[in-house]
Design a protein around this motif. Sequence first.
Motif, PDB file in Angstrom:
ATOM      1  N   ASP A 146     -34.548  51.505  30.295  1.00  0.00           N
ATOM      2  CA  ASP A 146     -33.465  51.226  30.611  1.00  0.00           C
ATOM      3  C   ASP A 146     -32.228  52.301  29.556  1.00  0.00           C
ATOM      4  OD1 ASP A 146     -31.933  49.393  28.325  1.00  0.00           O
ATOM      5  OD2 ASP A 146     -33.725  48.634  29.396  1.00  0.00           O
ATOM      6  N   ALA A 147     -30.960  52.113  30.668  1.00  0.00           N
ATOM      7  CA  ALA A 147     -30.371  53.889  29.016  1.00  0.00           C
ATOM      8  C   ALA A 147     -29.844  53.032  27.860  1.00  0.00           C
ATOM      9  CB  ALA A 147     -28.734  53.548  30.554  1.00  0.00           C
ATOM     10  N   ASP A 148     -29.521  51.995  28.135  1.00  0.00           N
ATOM     11  CA  ASP A 148     -29.644  51.226  26.736  1.00  0.00           C
ATOM     12  C   ASP A 148     -30.752  51.438  25.247  1.00  0.00           C
ATOM     13  OD1 ASP A 148     -26.776  50.736  27.136  1.00  0.00           O
ATOM     14  OD2 ASP A 148     -27.210  48.230  27.798  1.00  0.00           O
ATOM     15  N   LEU A 149     -31.857  51.443  26.371  1.00  0.00           N
ATOM     16  CA  LEU A 149     -33.158  51.081  25.720  1.00  0.00           C
ATOM     17  C   LEU A 149     -33.394  52.127  24.588  1.00  0.00           C
ATOM     18  CD1 LEU A 149     -35.234  49.937  24.011  1.00  0.00           C
ATOM     19  CD2 LEU A 149     -36.618  49.948  25.611  1.00  0.00           C
ATOM     20  N   ARG A 150     -32.781  53.343  25.857  1.00  0.00           N
ATOM     21  CA  ARG A 150     -33.371  54.797  25.951  1.00  0.00           C
ATOM     22  C   ARG A 150     -32.194  55.456  24.725  1.00  0.00           C
ATOM     23  NH1 ARG A 150     -32.782  57.344  32.201  1.00  0.00           N
ATOM     24  NH2 ARG A 150     -32.675  58.850  30.753  1.00  0.00           N
ATOM     25  N   GLU A 151     -30.514  55.095  24.776  1.00  0.00           N
ATOM     26  CA  GLU A 151     -30.190  55.338  23.338  1.00  0.00           C
ATOM     27  C   GLU A 151     -30.374  55.057  22.094  1.00  0.00           C
ATOM     28  OE1 GLU A 151     -25.529  55.729  22.991  1.00  0.00           O
ATOM     29  OE2 GLU A 151     -26.555  54.674  23.939  1.00  0.00           O
ATOM     30  N   ARG A 152     -31.153  53.912  22.397  1.00  0.00           N
ATOM     31  CA  ARG A 152     -31.468  53.561  20.310  1.00  0.00           C
ATOM     32  C   ARG A 152     -32.667  53.710  20.126  1.00  0.00           C
ATOM     33  NH1 ARG A 152     -34.903  49.188  19.432  1.00  0.00           N
ATOM     34  NH2 ARG A 152     -34.790  48.351  21.575  1.00  0.00           N
ATOM     35  N   LEU A 153     -33.389  53.970  21.194  1.00  0.00           N
ATOM     36  CA  LEU A 153     -34.728  54.429  20.235  1.00  0.00           C
ATOM     37  C   LEU A 153     -34.371  56.045  20.481  1.00  0.00           C
ATOM     38  CD1 LEU A 153     -37.697  53.310  23.127  1.00  0.00           C
ATOM     39  CD2 LEU A 153     -37.696  52.889  20.977  1.00  0.00           C
ATOM     40  N   ALA A 154     -33.492  56.916  21.365  1.00  0.00           N
ATOM     41  CA  ALA A 154     -33.903  58.275  21.025  1.00  0.00           C
ATOM     42  C   ALA A 154     -33.325  58.192  19.990  1.00  0.00           C
ATOM     43  CB  ALA A 154     -32.703  59.131  21.573  1.00  0.00           C
ATOM     44  N   HIS A 155     -32.167  57.419  18.749  1.00  0.00           N
ATOM     45  CA  HIS A 155     -31.927  57.844  17.465  1.00  0.00           C
ATOM     46  C   HIS A 155     -33.266  57.350  16.279  1.00  0.00           C
ATOM     47  CE1 HIS A 155     -27.384  59.208  18.049  1.00  0.00           C
ATOM     48  NE2 HIS A 155     -27.679  57.807  19.123  1.00  0.00           N
TER      49      HIS A 155
END
Length: 362
Positions: free
Chosen positions: A168-177
């Motif tokens: 999901d979008a929120d998890l993707r942004e956190r995992l990207a960092h």
Amino acid sequence: MFLRIDQVDVCYPGQSRPAVRAASLILQAGEIGVLIGPSGCGKTTLLRAVAGLERVCGGSIALAGETVSGAHLHVPPEQRRIGMVFQDYALFPHLDVGRNVGFGLRHLPPPERAKRVAEVLALVDLPGSERRFPHELSGGQQQRVALARAMAPRPRLLLLDEPFSNLDADLRERLAHELRAILKAAGATVLFVTHDQFEAFAIGDRIGVMDEGHLHQWDDAYTLYHRPATRFVADFIGHGVLVPAHIVLDAGGPHVDTPLGRLKDTAECPLPSAYPGGRCDLLLRADDIVHDDQSPVKAQIIRKAFRGSEFLYTLRLASGETVMAHVPSHHNHRIGEWIGIQPDVDHVVVFAPESQAPRAAA
């Protein structure tokens, strides 16, 4: 340089033109490069060519000074010492985490294998998880296990093909960092594919924008945003529009006249002779437009998107042109309302009108 892609073409039988055309880029050791573009643009095809899963029909690919692909040369994938992480992670469901991560280390004695598995699991913040199974892990944890498995054999290069696409979008942004921190801690050299520019900005040292098989620009995120090399990059990266403009020359030098008035600071402006009659298209990003109730220039709000701390307004000028603006969210205007705006442009980026051959001048 560590990875060099030089004028690479990738061809598929039955296609009228190459899936990738004359792509060139350089990735230094320890850098994270990202390929971004719309679906079908050729980014995954180029990644697969680097891996050796697709043959090139022109140009060359070199790793650490060794040519691995060319029109008449193809080093098999297993001889390239490349690690890959796919969209679905490709974990073996019947093997626990330790055996998944150690799958590529079967040539090592068991004690050395166990030591390396523990090292990479600690690196991806999953220490002590060797006995857990994939179905017991969250999507983000499975992604980290897949990354650990790819890094375990100490590959020369890591390739990641949309590894967050199932999250999901929120998890993707956190995992990207988090992923960037992990890769930097490992000193890995990485080529990453995504369609999401926020992922690209969060992860990449250098980013390549592709469309229809063509690599338009290979640069850092700041340069892509503020100095796009082509109209496609200008349109694809960030929120912005191209409006008609006119470059004029007076005693103070060249200036740019726009539907919002003359730009105040045009030190980077090209000369009028760069375009027939000085006519061009000016790139205006949403952060180039400032909400100012005292401005004589008015625009009508035709769309608004709430972003928490700000609104993204889409505005129509009286002349008919459309621009966009970031406005603090306490300025909550209604759709249809007219507000004052003014340009505040730091980087003058103009292109030839679409009826002419496109080229950037900044």
